[in-house]
Design an enzyme around this catalytic site. Structure first.
Site, PDB file in Angstrom:
ATOM      1  N   PRO A 140       0.787  -1.335  -0.107  1.00 15.55           N
ATOM      2  CA  PRO A 140       0.028   0.158  -0.100  1.00 15.55           C
ATOM      3  C   PRO A 140       1.029   1.293   0.010  1.00 15.55           C
ATOM      4  CG  PRO A 140      -0.197  -1.007   2.040  1.00 15.55           C
ATOM      5  CD  PRO A 140       0.544  -2.165   1.029  1.00 15.55           C
ATOM      6  N   ASN A 141       0.146   2.333  -0.866  1.00 15.52           N
ATOM      7  CA  ASN A 141       0.784   3.750  -0.846  1.00 15.52           C
ATOM      8  C   ASN A 141       2.202   3.664  -1.868  1.00 15.52           C
ATOM      9  OD1 ASN A 141      -1.151   4.951   0.902  1.00 15.52           O
ATOM     10  ND2 ASN A 141      -0.152   3.963   2.510  1.00 15.52           N
TER      11      ASN A 141
ATOM     12  N   ARG B 204       5.351  10.858  -2.675  1.00 12.65           N
ATOM     13  CA  ARG B 204       5.089  10.582  -1.322  1.00 12.65           C
ATOM     14  C   ARG B 204       6.251  10.769  -0.555  1.00 12.65           C
ATOM     15  NH1 ARG B 204       4.979   4.491   1.296  1.00 12.65           N
ATOM     16  NH2 ARG B 204       4.198   5.168   3.202  1.00 12.65           N
TER      17      ARG B 204
ATOM     18  N   TYR C 111      11.187   8.515   1.120  1.00 14.45           N
ATOM     19  CA  TYR C 111      11.297   7.411   0.071  1.00 14.45           C
ATOM     20  C   TYR C 111      11.696   7.689  -1.322  1.00 14.45           C
ATOM     21  CZ  TYR C 111       7.899   5.398   3.295  1.00 14.45           C
ATOM     22  OH  TYR C 111       7.535   4.946   4.669  1.00 14.45           O
TER      23      TYR C 111
ATOM     24  N   ASN D  76       7.925  -5.845  -1.077  1.00 11.70           N
ATOM     25  CA  ASN D  76       7.746  -4.673  -0.034  1.00 11.70           C
ATOM     26  C   ASN D  76       6.311  -4.695   0.568  1.00 11.70           C
ATOM     27  OD1 ASN D  76       7.820  -2.298   1.234  1.00 11.70           O
ATOM     28  ND2 ASN D  76       8.837  -1.059  -0.058  1.00 11.70           N
TER      29      ASN D  76
ATOM     30  N   ALA E 230       3.190  -0.657   4.691  1.00 10.57           N
ATOM     31  CA  ALA E 230       2.832  -0.751   6.125  1.00 10.57           C
ATOM     32  C   ALA E 230       2.353  -2.064   6.752  1.00 10.57           C
ATOM     33  CB  ALA E 230       1.641   0.234   6.283  1.00 10.57           C
TER      34      ALA E 230
ATOM     35  N   GLU F 129      12.327  -9.863   1.510  1.00 10.51           N
ATOM     36  CA  GLU F 129      11.554  -8.548   2.045  1.00 10.51           C
ATOM     37  C   GLU F 129      12.496  -7.331   1.666  1.00 10.51           C
ATOM     38  OE1 GLU F 129      10.629  -8.870   6.194  1.00 10.51           O
ATOM     39  OE2 GLU F 129      10.088  -6.795   6.265  1.00 10.51           O
TER      40      GLU F 129
ATOM     41  N   HIS G 231      12.328  -2.988   1.849  1.00 12.76           N
ATOM     42  CA  HIS G 231      12.165  -1.714   2.341  1.00 12.76           C
ATOM     43  C   HIS G 231      12.942  -0.410   1.710  1.00 12.76           C
ATOM     44  CE1 HIS G 231       9.098  -3.440   4.851  1.00 12.76           C
ATOM     45  NE2 HIS G 231      10.091  -4.136   5.363  1.00 12.76           N
TER      46      HIS G 231
ATOM     47  N   ARG H 237      13.741   4.197  12.032  1.00 15.11           N
ATOM     48  CA  ARG H 237      12.502   5.007  11.806  1.00 15.11           C
ATOM     49  C   ARG H 237      11.583   4.732  13.393  1.00 15.11           C
ATOM     50  NH1 ARG H 237       9.372   4.823   6.502  1.00 15.11           N
ATOM     51  NH2 ARG H 237       8.491   6.619   7.438  1.00 15.11           N
TER      52      ARG H 237
HETATM   53  C1  DQA Z   1       8.192   0.903   3.708  1.00 19.78           C
HETATM   54  C2  DQA Z   1       8.521   1.166   4.907  1.00 19.78           C
HETATM   55  C3  DQA Z   1       7.011   1.040   5.712  1.00 19.78           C
HETATM   56  O1  DQA Z   1       7.232   1.307   7.355  1.00 19.78           O
HETATM   57  C4  DQA Z   1       6.090   2.060   5.216  1.00 19.78           C
HETATM   58  O2  DQA Z   1       4.867   1.784   5.919  1.00 19.78           O
HETATM   59  C5  DQA Z   1       5.871   1.876   3.933  1.00 19.78           C
HETATM   60  C6  DQA Z   1       7.412   1.805   3.151  1.00 19.78           C
HETATM   61  C7  DQA Z   1       9.801   1.186   2.933  1.00 19.78           C
HETATM   62  O3  DQA Z   1       9.723   0.857   1.704  1.00 19.78           O
HETATM   63  O4  DQA Z   1      10.503   1.932   3.537  1.00 19.78           O
HETATM   64  O5  DQA Z   1       4.795   2.104   3.324  1.00 19.78           O
HETATM   65  O6  DQA Z   1       8.127  -0.638   3.367  1.00 19.78           O
END
Ligand code: DQA
Length: 162
Positions: free
Chosen positions: A10-11, A18, A23, A74, A77, A98, A100, A107
């Site tokens: 998501p997002n 964003r 990011y 990825n 959240a 995984e 990120h 963080r």
């Molecule tokens: C994320 C890190 C997560 O905590 C966050 O909610 C994201 C992006 C990253 O790629 O750094 O949406 O997965």
């Protein structure tokens, strides 16, 4: 040919606009292009997909069995909340990396825990878009060391007979 599935949670469709200080400036299509390019150079087939819906990620992971040799995900959240995604990865038993973009361990406290890490081969966190390319290298190296019967491309549904 190795077949890898790259899943964005998501997002991540908002990448580029964003929180660019966290990011980065690259958009999701930019990111996908660099993954597809690198995979092409390595002779690997990749499919990339993004969704904001947890259940959709679960279904895509379930459906990957037999059709992909490994997964790069990825979970965004959902990393910090989703037992369902963790269980799907455990169920299909496909090697999974995984990723990120940001370093989740630097963080907020609530980002330090990953439900996914326990069922992933490993976690790559904090290298921005390069993390996906590192994941590609890590996953292919793992698959070279642990050969499995190769996945096959999904067949186009054949016309149904009456
Ligand atoms: C994320 C890190 C997560 O905590 C966050 O909610 C994201 C992006 C990253 O790629 O750094 O949406 O997965």
């Amino acid at each position: 040919m190795l077949r890898l599935l790259v899943l964005h949670g998501p997002n991540l469709n908002l990448l580029g606009t964003r929180e660019p200080s966290v990011y980065g400036q690259a958009s999701l299509p930019d990111l996908d292009k660099s993954i597809v390019r690198r995979a092409g150079e390595r002779g690997i087939a990749v499919q990339t997909k993004q969704t904001n819906v947890e259940g959709e990620l679960v279904t895509w992971i379930q459906n990957a069995r037999g059709h992909f040799d490994g997964i790069i995900i990825n979970p965004a959240a959902y990393t910090h909340t989703s037992i369902a995604i963790r269980d799907a990865i455990a169920a299909v038993a496909l090697p999974t990396v995984e990723v990120h973009l940001s370093n989740i361990h630097q963080r907020e406290e609530f980002r330090h825990h990953s439900f996914i890490a326990g069922v992933a081969l490993g976690q790559i966190s904090g290298f921005g878009p390069t993390g996906y390319l590192l994941a590609l290298e890590a996953l292919t190296a793992h698959l070279d060391r642990h050969p499995r019967p190769r996945a096959t491309a999904k067949k186009k549904p054949s016309a149904s007979r009456r």
